[in-house]
Design a protein around this motif. Sequence first.
Motif, PDB file in Angstrom:
ATOM      1  N   UNK A   1       2.417  -9.168   5.818  1.00 61.09           N
ATOM      2  CA  UNK A   1       1.900 -10.038   6.848  1.00 61.09           C
ATOM      3  C   UNK A   1       0.908  -9.281   7.882  1.00 61.09           C
ATOM      4  N   UNK A   2      -0.091  -9.846   8.625  1.00 61.32           N
ATOM      5  CA  UNK A   2      -0.672  -8.939   9.324  1.00 61.32           C
ATOM      6  C   UNK A   2      -0.269  -8.853  10.512  1.00 61.32           C
ATOM      7  N   UNK A   3       0.978  -7.960  10.433  1.00 63.52           N
ATOM      8  CA  UNK A   3       1.672  -7.233  11.696  1.00 63.52           C
ATOM      9  C   UNK A   3       2.197  -6.020  11.301  1.00 63.52           C
ATOM     10  N   UNK A   4       2.704  -5.346  12.389  1.00 64.43           N
ATOM     11  CA  UNK A   4       3.566  -3.871  12.056  1.00 64.43           C
ATOM     12  C   UNK A   4       4.652  -4.238  12.820  1.00 64.43           C
ATOM     13  N   UNK A   5       5.706  -3.395  12.362  1.00 70.10           N
ATOM     14  CA  UNK A   5       6.870  -3.831  12.988  1.00 70.10           C
ATOM     15  C   UNK A   5       7.390  -2.397  13.253  1.00 70.10           C
ATOM     16  N   UNK A   6       7.875  -2.157  14.648  1.00 66.33           N
ATOM     17  CA  UNK A   6       8.403  -0.784  14.994  1.00 66.33           C
ATOM     18  C   UNK A   6      10.210  -1.140  14.511  1.00 66.33           C
TER      19      UNK A   6
END
Length: 154
Positions: free
Chosen positions: A17-22
């Motif tokens: 997806x077009x997200x980043x996860x910390x």
Amino acid sequence: MDMKANLGSFGAALKEKDVWVMNVVSEDGPNTLKLIYDRGLIGAVHNWCEAFSTYPRTFDLLHAWTVFSDIGKKGCSAEDLLVEMDRMLRPTGFIIIRDKQPVIEFVKKYLHALHWEAVATADSTSDSDQDGDELVFIVQKKLWLTSESFRDSK
């Protein structure tokens, strides 16, 4: 943000997806940060009894799987964690809390004060490896509006 990343599966599920996860790994649990890095994800080690440095950003989604139960065992303040989560979350952002029933009831007591709204509650008994006493609770942070902002919008 995945507040208890374990192996980074939450972030890996969203990788396309077009997200980043910390991905945040508990400092007193197994150090799986290398595995998270090997999966091409980002992460950090943290103790949720302390504040998390978010500068210069806030988050649209917080995923807290047994984070409240874990800090309760350490003797840390669950109220402080709620305030910290509110600080890290953008207005209209969501929190997914997966924990035991008493924890969910505890969080529900503070919804009005934090300007959060319950969106959904589900039983996690669909997982065969769980003993069935966990719930999934989803809340949304609302915009804080003053009475003056209501007058201005009319």
